[in-house]
Design a protein around this motif. Structure first.
Motif, PDB file in Angstrom:
ATOM      1  N   SER A  79       0.811  -1.218   0.000  1.00  0.00           N
ATOM      2  CA  SER A  79       0.000   0.000   0.000  1.00  0.00           C
ATOM      3  C   SER A  79       0.845   1.269   0.000  1.00  0.00           C
ATOM      4  CB  SER A  79      -0.934   0.014   1.207  1.00  0.00           C
ATOM      5  OG  SER A  79      -0.200   0.086   2.418  1.00  0.00           O
ATOM      6  N   PHE A  80       2.139   1.147   0.349  1.00  0.00           N
ATOM      7  CA  PHE A  80       3.033   2.308   0.359  1.00  0.00           C
ATOM      8  C   PHE A  80       4.006   2.302  -0.822  1.00  0.00           C
ATOM      9  CE2 PHE A  80       1.887   1.859   4.865  1.00  0.00           C
ATOM     10  CZ  PHE A  80       1.449   3.160   5.128  1.00  0.00           C
ATOM     11  N   VAL A  92     -21.387  -0.379   1.522  1.00  0.00           N
ATOM     12  CA  VAL A  92     -20.495  -0.579   2.663  1.00  0.00           C
ATOM     13  C   VAL A  92     -19.110  -0.953   2.141  1.00  0.00           C
ATOM     14  CG1 VAL A  92     -22.363  -1.187   4.233  1.00  0.00           C
ATOM     15  CG2 VAL A  92     -21.264  -2.972   2.882  1.00  0.00           C
ATOM     16  N   LEU A  93     -18.175  -1.170   3.066  1.00  0.00           N
ATOM     17  CA  LEU A  93     -16.783  -1.388   2.672  1.00  0.00           C
ATOM     18  C   LEU A  93     -16.586  -2.631   1.808  1.00  0.00           C
ATOM     19  CD1 LEU A  93     -14.554  -0.433   5.736  1.00  0.00           C
ATOM     20  CD2 LEU A  93     -14.394   0.450   3.410  1.00  0.00           C
ATOM     21  N   SER A  94     -17.261  -3.708   2.139  1.00  0.00           N
ATOM     22  CA  SER A  94     -17.089  -4.932   1.344  1.00  0.00           C
ATOM     23  C   SER A  94     -17.517  -4.706  -0.099  1.00  0.00           C
ATOM     24  CB  SER A  94     -17.890  -6.078   1.966  1.00  0.00           C
ATOM     25  OG  SER A  94     -19.263  -5.715   2.089  1.00  0.00           O
ATOM     26  N   ALA A 129      -4.147   0.044  -0.658  1.00  0.00           N
ATOM     27  CA  ALA A 129      -4.406   1.038   0.380  1.00  0.00           C
ATOM     28  C   ALA A 129      -5.839   0.929   0.895  1.00  0.00           C
ATOM     29  CB  ALA A 129      -4.133   2.439  -0.155  1.00  0.00           C
ATOM     30  N   GLY A 130      -6.794   0.761  -0.007  1.00  0.00           N
ATOM     31  CA  GLY A 130      -8.183   0.565   0.413  1.00  0.00           C
ATOM     32  C   GLY A 130      -8.380  -0.724   1.179  1.00  0.00           C
ATOM     33  N   LEU A 131      -7.653  -1.773   0.799  1.00  0.00           N
ATOM     34  CA  LEU A 131      -7.756  -3.048   1.518  1.00  0.00           C
ATOM     35  C   LEU A 131      -7.240  -2.911   2.948  1.00  0.00           C
ATOM     36  CD1 LEU A 131      -8.275  -6.127   1.473  1.00  0.00           C
ATOM     37  CD2 LEU A 131      -5.960  -6.408   0.596  1.00  0.00           C
ATOM     38  N   VAL A 132      -6.129  -2.209   3.126  1.00  0.00           N
ATOM     39  CA  VAL A 132      -5.580  -2.026   4.468  1.00  0.00           C
ATOM     40  C   VAL A 132      -6.507  -1.149   5.307  1.00  0.00           C
ATOM     41  CG1 VAL A 132      -3.618  -1.119   5.762  1.00  0.00           C
ATOM     42  CG2 VAL A 132      -3.225  -2.381   3.656  1.00  0.00           C
ATOM     43  N   MET A 133      -7.139  -0.163   4.692  1.00  0.00           N
ATOM     44  CA  MET A 133      -8.112   0.665   5.422  1.00  0.00           C
ATOM     45  C   MET A 133      -9.246  -0.177   5.993  1.00  0.00           C
ATOM     46  SD  MET A 133      -8.553   4.032   3.032  1.00  0.00           S
ATOM     47  CE  MET A 133      -7.164   5.064   2.586  1.00  0.00           C
TER      48      MET A 133
END
Length: 305
Positions: free
Chosen positions: A62-63, A252-254, A275-279
């Motif tokens: 993600s970084f 929702v997030l899923s 990045a979205g997955l880690v959020m």
């Protein structure tokens, strides 16, 4: 002068011989225990690696930039690219998905714990006709596949005007989580001492006051344990919102992660996707780390009667 014959000296008793366990058997047992200990530790280490490594790799990716993810996937990022997180948060609408998930899961979790604890307390503490029948109905709800209820649930919510609404999804989440919550808390309330509740009743407390001010605080470990389980299940729920929540503004997030994967897959924005997955993972990991001791205490307290 008359002398008496001294009695013959009694021979000293021979020291008792201490029975010694056969040394070879003890050595065999210790060696077997060491082998089993090494084997169990090895399995735990392998399992920890299989669980932790994908999480660390997702955080590391993600970084990174898209080129470094594809060319050197196992290397550390040259620098921390926080623009991946800001791009996923704003452009991919992860902020909206996160807000909708917090509202839905927060309200449904409170409703599930409140209704589930009240039902479990009554089933555990009061004897009345139909007590066991109601309890087994909740048990049956745990064994009922949710996929079989999707079609009739869709039409019921559509006729009631609850389709594509947050409060409708909250009600479905509560109904979906109640069977396990009642089953877990019923066993937990049975382990609590009844003398405390009886003392409160003798002091003039009503049933509601006894429950909310005496018994519910005593059941805090069980509430935290079942709350964590429900939080994990509701936060990661995908099937129910996909069928009952098709409005893009209420996703929702899923649902948002699936939409992000579908859209970013063609654009090649893999860093934004990670990045979205880690959020989406961080709240779950934080909740488990914070309440880890309470979860273990609730499980052990509810298992011993």
């Amino acid at each position: 002068m008359k002398t008496t014959d001294t009695p013959p000296a009694v021979p000293a008793a021979e020291p008792a011989r201490v029975a010694k366990a056969p040394a070879p058997a003890a050595k065999e047992k210790s060696s077997e225990g060491q082998v089993l200990n090494v084997f169990s530790h090895g399995v735990l280490i392998i399992w920890a690696i299989l669980v932790v490594m994908p999480l660390l790799w997702a955080v590391m990716a993600s970084f990174k930039t898209d080129d470094s993810i594809l060319s050197t996937p196992w290397s550390l990022p040259d620098k921390l690219h926080f623009d991946n997180w800001s791009r996923a948060w704003s452009q991919a609408h992860m902020s909206d998905y996160f807000f909708n998930t917090v509202v839905v899961v927060g309200c449904s979790l409170v409703g599930t714990l409140l209704l589930g604890s009240m039902a479990a307390y009554v089933l555990a503490r009061f004897d009345f006709p139909g007590n066991r029948f109601i309890y087994y109905l909740f048990i049956g709800g745990m064994s009922f596949p949710i996929i079989l209820a999707l079609v009739p649930l869709f039409f019921v919510m559509n006729n009631m005007g609850l389709l594509n609404t947050r409060h409708g999804l909250i009600m479905v989440y509560i109904a979906y989580s109640l069977p396990f919550t009642v089953f877990f808390l019923t066993s937990f309330f049975r382990t609590l001492p009844s003398s405390v509740g009886e003392a409160a009743m003798l002091d003039g407390a009503s049933h509601a006051r006894t429950f909310f001010q005496v018994m519910l605080p005593m059941a805090k470990p069980g509430l935290i344990s079942v709350g964590i389980f429900n939080f994990l299940g509701q936060w990661n729920q995908y099937m129910l919102p996909t069928v009952l929540n098709t409005d893009p503004n209420h996703r929702v997030l899923s649902q948002g992660l699936v939409e992000l994967a579908n859209s970013q897959g063609y654009k090649g924005d893999w860093s934004g996707l990670f990045a979205g997955l880690v959020m989406a993972m961080l709240p779950v990991l934080a909740a488990y780390i914070i309440f880890q001791r309470q979860v273990v205490a609730g499980l052990t307290a509810g298992a011993v009667k």
